[in-house]
Design a protein around this motif. Structure first.
Motif, short mmCIF file in Angstrom:
data_model
loop_
_atom_site.label_atom_id
_atom_site.label_comp_id
_atom_site.label_asym_id
_atom_site.label_seq_id
_atom_site.Cartn_x
_atom_site.Cartn_y
_atom_site.Cartn_z
N MET A 1 27.09 33.91 27.37
CA MET A 1 27.63 35.08 28.04
C MET A 1 27.33 35.00 29.53
SD MET A 1 26.95 39.01 27.10
CE MET A 1 28.11 40.19 27.65
N PRO A 3 26.49 36.38 33.13
CA PRO A 3 25.80 37.57 33.62
C PRO A 3 26.74 38.47 34.45
CG PRO A 3 24.51 35.60 34.09
CD PRO A 3 25.85 35.15 33.59
N TYR A 4 26.50 39.76 34.37
CA TYR A 4 27.28 40.76 35.09
C TYR A 4 27.31 40.47 36.59
CZ TYR A 4 28.90 45.39 36.56
OH TYR A 4 29.60 46.41 37.12
N THR A 5 26.17 40.05 37.14
CA THR A 5 26.09 39.79 38.58
C THR A 5 27.01 38.65 39.00
OG1 THR A 5 24.12 38.45 38.18
CG2 THR A 5 23.78 40.72 38.92
N TYR A 7 29.93 37.96 37.57
CA TYR A 7 31.25 38.60 37.62
C TYR A 7 31.43 39.39 38.91
CZ TYR A 7 32.45 37.57 32.74
OH TYR A 7 32.78 36.95 31.57
N LYS A 8 30.39 40.08 39.31
CA LYS A 8 30.45 40.91 40.51
C LYS A 8 30.68 40.06 41.76
CE LYS A 8 28.02 45.00 40.95
NZ LYS A 8 26.79 45.78 41.12
N HIS A 11 34.19 38.78 41.69
CA HIS A 11 35.11 39.89 41.94
C HIS A 11 35.21 40.20 43.44
CE1 HIS A 11 37.40 43.23 40.26
NE2 HIS A 11 36.82 44.05 41.11
N SER A 57 37.46 38.50 36.65
CA SER A 57 36.09 39.02 36.76
C SER A 57 36.04 40.51 36.48
CB SER A 57 35.50 38.71 38.13
OG SER A 57 36.27 39.32 39.16
N GLY A 60 36.05 40.83 32.89
CA GLY A 60 34.75 40.36 32.41
C GLY A 60 33.69 41.43 32.53
N MET A 61 33.71 42.18 33.62
CA MET A 61 32.74 43.26 33.79
C MET A 61 33.01 44.42 32.84
SD MET A 61 31.93 43.42 37.88
CE MET A 61 33.60 43.33 38.49
N LEU A 62 34.26 44.57 32.40
CA LEU A 62 34.62 45.66 31.48
C LEU A 62 34.46 45.27 30.01
CD1 LEU A 62 37.81 47.17 33.16
CD2 LEU A 62 35.61 48.31 32.81
N VAL A 65 33.45 47.66 27.04
CA VAL A 65 33.62 49.06 27.39
C VAL A 65 34.81 49.61 26.63
CG1 VAL A 65 34.16 50.67 29.27
CG2 VAL A 65 32.66 48.72 29.71
#
Length: 120
Positions: A1, A3-5, A7-8, A11, A57, A60-62, A65
């Motif tokens: 997976m 990491p969220y960072t 993707y950020k 983005h 991205s 990916g962050m969503l 959700v």
């Protein structure tokens, strides 16, 4: 997976690419000149890669959700506008000054949506 960072970072980098591609063409148009083939190509490639980075991205962050948030729909609409704006810049050079400010406003609106997340 992933990491969220990560993707950020992708983005925001993609967003900068989209804005750079548009800004370059807008400035050329506001100067009253026709962009050369190499300038058009560089701007279009930068813009397109940036759009893809933002889209991938963003989703990916969503990931995970549910339900799909309303503010994300608003960001998708801004993405669609910024994606189509390059055609307006190239076809309607007289609109360049107005599009400059609309681009800033649309980007600011996208930031508002992600910071405040209205509507859940």
């Amino acid at each position: 997976m992933i990491p969220y960072t990560v993707y950020k970072v992708v983005h925001l980098s993609g967003l900068f690419m989209v804005i750079m591609g548009l800004a370059g063409l807008l400035l050329v148009r506001m100067a009253g000149t026709e962009p050369t083939k190499s300038v058009r190509k560089l701007a279009a490639i930068t813009h397109g890669i940036g759009l893809m980075a933002v889209l991938v991205s963003g989703f990916g962050m969503l990931a995970g959700v549910s339900p799909f948030p309303y503010w994300a729909v608003g960001k998708l609409l801004v993405w669609l506008f910024l994606g189509g704006e390059i055609a307006l810049v190239l076809r309607k050079p007289s609109w360049a000054g107005m599009l400059w400010w609309i681009t800033i406003a649309a980007s600011g609106f996208a930031v508002y949506l992600v910071v405040y997340k209205p509507g859940g």
